[in-house]
Design a protein around this motif. Sequence first.
Motif, mmCIF file in Angstrom:
data_model
loop_
_atom_site.group_PDB
_atom_site.id
_atom_site.type_symbol
_atom_site.label_atom_id
_atom_site.label_comp_id
_atom_site.label_asym_id
_atom_site.label_seq_id
_atom_site.Cartn_x
_atom_site.Cartn_y
_atom_site.Cartn_z
ATOM 1 N N ASP A 51 0.961 -1.257 0.000
ATOM 2 C CA ASP A 51 0.038 -0.073 -0.053
ATOM 3 C C ASP A 51 0.826 1.220 0.104
ATOM 4 O O ASP A 51 0.484 2.366 -0.677
ATOM 5 C CB ASP A 51 -0.872 0.078 1.234
ATOM 6 C CG ASP A 51 -1.960 -0.979 1.047
ATOM 7 O OD1 ASP A 51 -2.321 -1.467 0.113
ATOM 8 O OD2 ASP A 51 -2.831 -1.427 2.184
ATOM 9 N N LEU A 52 2.220 1.125 0.352
ATOM 10 C CA LEU A 52 2.911 2.451 0.873
ATOM 11 C C LEU A 52 3.813 2.344 -0.119
ATOM 12 O O LEU A 52 4.594 1.715 -0.521
ATOM 13 C CB LEU A 52 3.760 2.438 2.185
ATOM 14 C CG LEU A 52 4.679 3.528 2.479
ATOM 15 C CD1 LEU A 52 3.785 4.797 2.504
ATOM 16 C CD2 LEU A 52 5.270 3.247 3.751
ATOM 17 N N MET A 53 4.093 3.438 -1.062
ATOM 18 C CA MET A 53 5.244 3.810 -1.765
ATOM 19 C C MET A 53 6.140 4.952 -1.364
ATOM 20 O O MET A 53 5.525 5.816 -0.914
ATOM 21 C CB MET A 53 4.744 4.353 -3.186
ATOM 22 C CG MET A 53 5.567 4.516 -4.187
ATOM 23 S SD MET A 53 4.917 5.070 -5.932
ATOM 24 C CE MET A 53 6.393 4.946 -7.108
ATOM 25 N N VAL A 54 7.405 4.653 -1.234
ATOM 26 C CA VAL A 54 8.079 5.577 -0.712
ATOM 27 C C VAL A 54 9.103 6.152 -1.776
ATOM 28 O O VAL A 54 9.669 5.375 -2.545
ATOM 29 C CB VAL A 54 9.206 4.909 0.307
ATOM 30 C CG1 VAL A 54 10.093 5.970 0.897
ATOM 31 C CG2 VAL A 54 8.256 4.366 1.510
ATOM 32 N N LEU A 55 9.360 7.398 -2.026
ATOM 33 C CA LEU A 55 10.108 8.143 -3.014
ATOM 34 C C LEU A 55 11.107 8.833 -2.712
ATOM 35 O O LEU A 55 11.030 9.467 -1.401
ATOM 36 C CB LEU A 55 9.008 9.195 -3.798
ATOM 37 C CG LEU A 55 7.925 8.305 -4.580
ATOM 38 C CD1 LEU A 55 6.968 9.375 -5.345
ATOM 39 C CD2 LEU A 55 8.554 7.400 -5.833
#
Length: 250
Positions: A109-113
């Motif tokens: 669910d989490l996208m880290v950029l």
Amino acid sequence: MTQANPLDPRDFAAALDWWRDAGVDCDFADDATDWLAEPEAEKTPETAAQSGGAAAPVAKPAAPEKIDLFAGSRPSDLAAFHEWWLTAPGLDPIGPRGRVAPRGNPDADLMVLVTDPEENDAEKLLSGPQGRLLDRMLTAMGFGEQDFYLASALPRHMPLAEGSAMADAGYHEVLMHHIALKAPHKIIAFGANILPLLGHNAAQGTKPLREINHERGRVPLLVSEGLDSLMAMPRLKARFWRRWLEWTDD
């Protein structure tokens, strides 16, 4: 009443030297401005006519041309995007060698950029101290290795890259398509220059960017300073933690 002694020329010169040594003799913006120079008279149409010349019209700067790094053919799924990211010859001037792929769970669910990979990254994105800091932060936030997907907005380490210039060079469109293919439920973005790559520009003011609109909908966004800055200044870690608590409490 005793009249004050006039300032000795040597004292005046010493005062100017003190300001120069303090580094405040110029106002540094995009261009340096000499505070001690004589101001130039503004040239108006009237004064131009009096001097025998006409005032030249002020030309507006041309808008930068948007570049299509996809060359008209966009990857249709995340696996195809990863392949294109690592092999497309026109993605950056250097070519495919040395690019770093995203990592993590594509279904998380989490996208880290982050703006760009670390300097010594090769097989793994954020393989150095920034990655170790991020892993500790995510663990404290309750995320395991399978609970996030990590990606960079730029394909290789570019420490001097300016966000707006990179966005104009086509990386904004690439990042938006990447986000759309990933379709995360929420995004955390780290980087001093990452906002323009996410579509936010200075004309939109200083109001925090709270969500991203992409091809498939909207996603909540939390933006922070870069991981390198968080390592150098502990107070920024505390500020990020407060932002995280407020964000997750919404």
